[in-house]
Write an enzyme that holds these catalytic residues in place. Structure first.
Site, PDB file in Angstrom:
ATOM      1  N   GLN A  46       0.775  -1.244   0.000  1.00  0.00           N
ATOM      2  CA  GLN A  46       0.000   0.000   0.000  1.00  0.00           C
ATOM      3  C   GLN A  46       0.812   1.303   0.000  1.00  0.00           C
ATOM      4  OE1 GLN A  46      -3.393   2.318   2.647  1.00  0.00           O
ATOM      5  NE2 GLN A  46      -3.009   0.211   3.142  1.00  0.00           N
ATOM      6  N   SER A  47       1.858   1.365   0.841  1.00  0.00           N
ATOM      7  CA  SER A  47       2.499   2.677   1.043  1.00  0.00           C
ATOM      8  C   SER A  47       3.113   3.213  -0.251  1.00  0.00           C
ATOM      9  CB  SER A  47       3.574   2.570   2.127  1.00  0.00           C
ATOM     10  OG  SER A  47       4.591   1.666   1.706  1.00  0.00           O
ATOM     11  N   ASP A  98      11.986 -10.489 -13.995  1.00  0.00           N
ATOM     12  CA  ASP A  98      12.634 -11.198 -12.892  1.00  0.00           C
ATOM     13  C   ASP A  98      13.964 -10.497 -12.656  1.00  0.00           C
ATOM     14  OD1 ASP A  98      13.944 -12.768 -11.108  1.00  0.00           O
ATOM     15  OD2 ASP A  98      13.688 -14.656 -12.209  1.00  0.00           O
ATOM     16  N   THR A  99      14.010  -9.694 -11.642  1.00  0.00           N
ATOM     17  CA  THR A  99      15.202  -8.859 -11.437  1.00  0.00           C
ATOM     18  C   THR A  99      16.339  -9.632 -10.789  1.00  0.00           C
ATOM     19  OG1 THR A  99      14.321  -8.104  -9.333  1.00  0.00           O
ATOM     20  CG2 THR A  99      13.860  -6.742 -11.248  1.00  0.00           C
ATOM     21  N   ARG A 125      20.464  -6.084  -2.172  1.00  0.00           N
ATOM     22  CA  ARG A 125      20.679  -7.523  -2.441  1.00  0.00           C
ATOM     23  C   ARG A 125      20.421  -7.846  -3.907  1.00  0.00           C
ATOM     24  NH1 ARG A 125      18.404  -7.966   2.665  1.00  0.00           N
ATOM     25  NH2 ARG A 125      16.281  -8.357   1.933  1.00  0.00           N
ATOM     26  N   LYS A 151      10.736  -5.302   9.211  1.00  0.00           N
ATOM     27  CA  LYS A 151       9.653  -5.179   8.232  1.00  0.00           C
ATOM     28  C   LYS A 151       8.475  -4.531   8.949  1.00  0.00           C
ATOM     29  CE  LYS A 151      10.697  -9.016   5.216  1.00  0.00           C
ATOM     30  NZ  LYS A 151      10.185 -10.187   4.521  1.00  0.00           N
ATOM     31  N   TYR A 189       4.328  -3.069   8.761  1.00  0.00           N
ATOM     32  CA  TYR A 189       3.025  -2.863   8.139  1.00  0.00           C
ATOM     33  C   TYR A 189       2.290  -1.741   8.880  1.00  0.00           C
ATOM     34  CZ  TYR A 189       3.569  -7.148   5.428  1.00  0.00           C
ATOM     35  OH  TYR A 189       4.011  -8.100   4.542  1.00  0.00           O
ATOM     36  N   GLU A 190       1.191  -1.316   8.263  1.00  0.00           N
ATOM     37  CA  GLU A 190       0.380  -0.196   8.762  1.00  0.00           C
ATOM     38  C   GLU A 190       0.291  -0.070  10.285  1.00  0.00           C
ATOM     39  OE1 GLU A 190      -1.498   2.319   7.162  1.00  0.00           O
ATOM     40  OE2 GLU A 190      -1.904   2.965   9.202  1.00  0.00           O
ATOM     41  N   ASP A 192       0.551   3.712   6.067  1.00  0.00           N
ATOM     42  CA  ASP A 192       0.828   3.375   4.664  1.00  0.00           C
ATOM     43  C   ASP A 192       0.525   4.543   3.729  1.00  0.00           C
ATOM     44  OD1 ASP A 192       1.775   0.821   4.987  1.00  0.00           O
ATOM     45  OD2 ASP A 192      -0.178  -0.125   4.822  1.00  0.00           O
ATOM     46  N   GLY A 229      -7.942  21.831  22.147  1.00  0.00           N
ATOM     47  CA  GLY A 229      -7.933  23.273  21.964  1.00  0.00           C
ATOM     48  C   GLY A 229      -9.002  23.936  22.822  1.00  0.00           C
ATOM     49  N   GLY A 230      -9.397  25.134  22.434  1.00  0.00           N
ATOM     50  CA  GLY A 230     -10.389  25.863  23.230  1.00  0.00           C
ATOM     51  C   GLY A 230     -11.812  25.562  22.807  1.00  0.00           C
TER      52      GLY A 230
HETATM   53  N1  COA Z   1      11.940 -10.094  -9.396  1.00  0.00           N
HETATM   54  C1  COA Z   1      12.626 -10.859  -8.521  1.00  0.00           C
HETATM   55  N2  COA Z   1      12.597 -10.672  -7.188  1.00  0.00           N
HETATM   56  C2  COA Z   1      11.835  -9.648  -6.739  1.00  0.00           C
HETATM   57  C3  COA Z   1      11.110  -8.807  -7.607  1.00  0.00           C
HETATM   58  C4  COA Z   1      11.189  -9.074  -8.992  1.00  0.00           C
HETATM   59  N3  COA Z   1      10.524  -8.340  -9.892  1.00  0.00           N
HETATM   60  N4  COA Z   1      10.447  -7.907  -6.857  1.00  0.00           N
HETATM   61  C5  COA Z   1      10.754  -8.160  -5.577  1.00  0.00           C
HETATM   62  N5  COA Z   1      11.584  -9.208  -5.485  1.00  0.00           N
HETATM   63  C6  COA Z   1      12.172  -9.812  -4.285  1.00  0.00           C
HETATM   64  C7  COA Z   1      13.012  -8.867  -3.485  1.00  0.00           C
HETATM   65  O1  COA Z   1      14.275  -8.742  -4.080  1.00  0.00           O
HETATM   66  C8  COA Z   1      13.031  -9.555  -2.133  1.00  0.00           C
HETATM   67  O2  COA Z   1      14.012 -10.573  -2.182  1.00  0.00           O
HETATM   68  P1  COA Z   1      15.088 -10.828  -1.001  1.00  0.00           P
HETATM   69  O3  COA Z   1      14.298 -10.960   0.272  1.00  0.00           O
HETATM   70  O4  COA Z   1      15.731 -12.110  -1.435  1.00  0.00           O
HETATM   71  O5  COA Z   1      16.010  -9.694  -0.957  1.00  0.00           O
HETATM   72  C9  COA Z   1      11.685 -10.250  -2.094  1.00  0.00           C
HETATM   73  O6  COA Z   1      11.134 -10.143  -3.399  1.00  0.00           O
HETATM   74  C10 COA Z   1      10.645  -9.793  -1.109  1.00  0.00           C
HETATM   75  O7  COA Z   1      10.661  -8.432  -0.879  1.00  0.00           O
HETATM   76  P2  COA Z   1      10.164  -7.876   0.543  1.00  0.00           P
HETATM   77  O8  COA Z   1      10.075  -6.418   0.447  1.00  0.00           O
HETATM   78  O9  COA Z   1      11.060  -8.437   1.618  1.00  0.00           O
HETATM   79  O10 COA Z   1       8.685  -8.514   0.689  1.00  0.00           O
HETATM   80  P3  COA Z   1       7.963  -9.128   1.974  1.00  0.00           P
HETATM   81  O11 COA Z   1       6.647  -9.574   1.479  1.00  0.00           O
HETATM   82  O12 COA Z   1       8.803 -10.138   2.648  1.00  0.00           O
HETATM   83  O13 COA Z   1       7.799  -7.878   2.977  1.00  0.00           O
HETATM   84  C11 COA Z   1       6.985  -5.714   3.643  1.00  0.00           C
HETATM   85  C12 COA Z   1       6.768  -6.975   2.800  1.00  0.00           C
HETATM   86  C13 COA Z   1       5.945  -4.692   3.253  1.00  0.00           C
HETATM   87  C14 COA Z   1       6.886  -6.050   5.136  1.00  0.00           C
HETATM   88  C15 COA Z   1       8.403  -5.142   3.346  1.00  0.00           C
HETATM   89  O14 COA Z   1       8.531  -4.964   1.968  1.00  0.00           O
HETATM   90  C16 COA Z   1       8.711  -3.839   4.059  1.00  0.00           C
HETATM   91  O15 COA Z   1       8.988  -3.787   5.257  1.00  0.00           O
HETATM   92  N6  COA Z   1       8.691  -2.722   3.307  1.00  0.00           N
HETATM   93  C17 COA Z   1       9.052  -1.422   3.810  1.00  0.00           C
HETATM   94  C18 COA Z   1       7.947  -0.829   4.660  1.00  0.00           C
HETATM   95  C19 COA Z   1       6.625  -0.770   3.948  1.00  0.00           C
HETATM   96  O16 COA Z   1       6.478  -0.211   2.896  1.00  0.00           O
HETATM   97  N7  COA Z   1       5.623  -1.327   4.614  1.00  0.00           N
HETATM   98  C20 COA Z   1       4.258  -1.101   4.257  1.00  0.00           C
HETATM   99  C21 COA Z   1       3.736  -2.007   3.255  1.00  0.00           C
HETATM  100  S1  COA Z   1       2.109  -1.447   2.879  1.00  0.00           S
END
Ligand code: COA
Length: 415
Positions: A17-18, A73-74, A104, A136, A138-139, A168, A247-248
């Protein structure tokens, strides 16, 4: 008509979402937003909270309008090369992966700068540098860590998170401002820069008045506009203020006609000082206008509970809309508690484009929230979210790949 961000290309590496909130706003202002997703799977929200089998969820469609979707696929070496070509072509990279994920993948800030020194790299993370930077988030984690939960709810209950997605969507908004600001600075410096919006910081920014109150509390030991005053106890930290407006101008949520069966038959009522005499007239307590125990804001403070109980006796005889109509006639500030159903059906919100009906090839028609920020020279037209990989070929062609090369990359699993 032209759009404010015409010509700005965004490599949208966001999910959930964010980040998507941020890039959707930029798309509404006219940027070309190219969402890079994982081949075969895509943004995880495509399949979260689905209401129709095998169709992109409302969670996804409502956060990804006006974007193009490319699957790469990055982690595949050839996929990496495609991403490099995109980095060279785009102005901004926006990401909200878990901390370290972009590094990474091999796309450190240094590497991105080598590829495109003009690129703005914008990130949402849960926390800024410090003890929690690797978490990591979330909201609701952000709401709790940013001070919102400890200051929301009632004094005799646990901390409460709010329905508004201040962690988010709130942080997405902060990031969007950081991006356009960095783009503006780039017009003078020619250089990109990093933009970081941490969710804890974003929530705390929205809780600014509570940090104000923390310092007031430490200095004076009390805060007169809080419901704890004068009978309750104040501790060391800002307490939960229930529905007090602060406030007031004290306010509270009061029952209206029908509250026994309708959970939203309530109105927010503010006893604004300049209209106190009018309030007394409306509720039939004319004597309060001159009674020294009620005539001034300071005199009223110890009686607020009784005052709101008396006003509620009046609001309970009216529906929230009737009460609204009467009170507005006297400039008495108030607001009906609107349900999502009522908001979805509100014609004026449709008229301004704040609620929009969108058509989607597999979902059909659905409602979404349009752009809440209206620019007179850059009107927003909300178009549907992309299907997974819908624009892969189109974007690859724009990057200079031939149909044969695209087909080979597809066979190699890079796209
Ligand atoms: N091709 C290949 N790999 C990809 C890719 C693509 N197109 N897009 C993403 N990936 C990989 C990433 O490289 C990562 O791999 P790694 O863990 O081996 O480095 C993996 O997908 C997962 O990414 P990640 O962000 O860790 O996802 P998650 O589902 O485990 O975590 C969150 C989700 C939201 C908790 C986390 O992304 C986070 O903390 N984000 C920052 C805060 C945030 O925005 N939170 C609010 C979300 S609404």
């Amino acid at each position: 008509m032209s759009k404010a961000l015409d010509g700005v290309r965004i490599l949208d590496f966001t999910h959930v979402q964010s980040g998507p909130t941020c890039t959707q706003l930029l798309a509404w202002f006219g940027a070309d937003v190219i969402k890079v997703e994982r081949a075969g799977a895509g943004d995880i929200t495509r399949e979260q909270l689905r209401d129709i089998p095998d169709v992109d969820s409302l969670y996804f469609t409502m956060l990804n309008h006006n974007k193009r979707s490319v699957t790469i696929d990055t982690k595949n070496p050839e996929g990496k090369q495609v991403l490099e070509a995109l980095i060279q072509k785009c102005d901004v990279l926006v990401e909200n992966f878990a901390p370290g994920a972009l590094d990474r993948m091999g796309f450190t800030w240094e590497r991105i700068q080598e590829l495109n020194p003009r690129m703005v790299v914008a990130s949402v993370k849960g926390f800024g540098p410090g003890p929690y930077e690797d978490c990591k988030v979330y909201e609701n984690v952000a709401q709790c860590a940013g001070g919102a939960a400890s200051t929301t709810g009632f004094d005799d209950g646990p901390p409460v998170v709010t329905g508004a997605q201040i962690g988010d969507s709130g942080t997405g908004l902060h990031l969007a401002l950081g991006i356009v600001t960095a783009l503006y600075q780039r017009t003078h410096t020619g250089r990109g820069q990093r933009v970081l919006a941490a969710m804890q910081d974003g929530v705390l920014n929205l809780c600014r008045v509570k940090l104000r109150d923390q310092q007031r509390l430490e200095r004076t030991g009390t805060m007169k506009e809080y419901p704890q005053y004068p009978n309750g106890q104040f501790g060391e930290a800002v307490p939960r203020a229930g529905n007090a407006s602060g406030g007031g101008q004290p306010g509270w949520i009061l029952k209206c006609k029908g509250w026994e069966t309708d959970p939203n038959a309530y109105i927010y009522f503010i006893t604004q000082a300049p209209v106190w005499a009018k309030i007394c007239n409306v509720i039939g307590k004319e004597e309060w206008a001159t009674d020294p125990d009620y005539a001034t804001p300071a005199a009223r403070l110890p009686h607020l509970k009784d005052i709101f109980a008396e006003i509620e006796r009046w609001t309970m005889t009216k529906t929230k809309f009737e009460a609204m109509q009467i009170l507005n006639r006297y400039d008495i500030p108030c607001g009906p508690i609107l349900s999502m159903k009522e908001i979805a059906e509100e014609p004026s919100l449709r008229k301004t484009g704040t609620i929009v009906e969108v058509d989607h090839p597999t979902r059909g028609k659905y409602l979404t929230v349009g752009n809440p920020i209206k620019l007179s020279d850059s009107p927003t037209e909300v178009t549907r979210s992309p299907l997974l990989g819908e624009h892969t070929d189109e974007v690859m062609a724009e990057l200079g790949y031939s149909p044969e090369q695209i087909s080979a990359l597809r066979t190699a699993g890079a796209i």
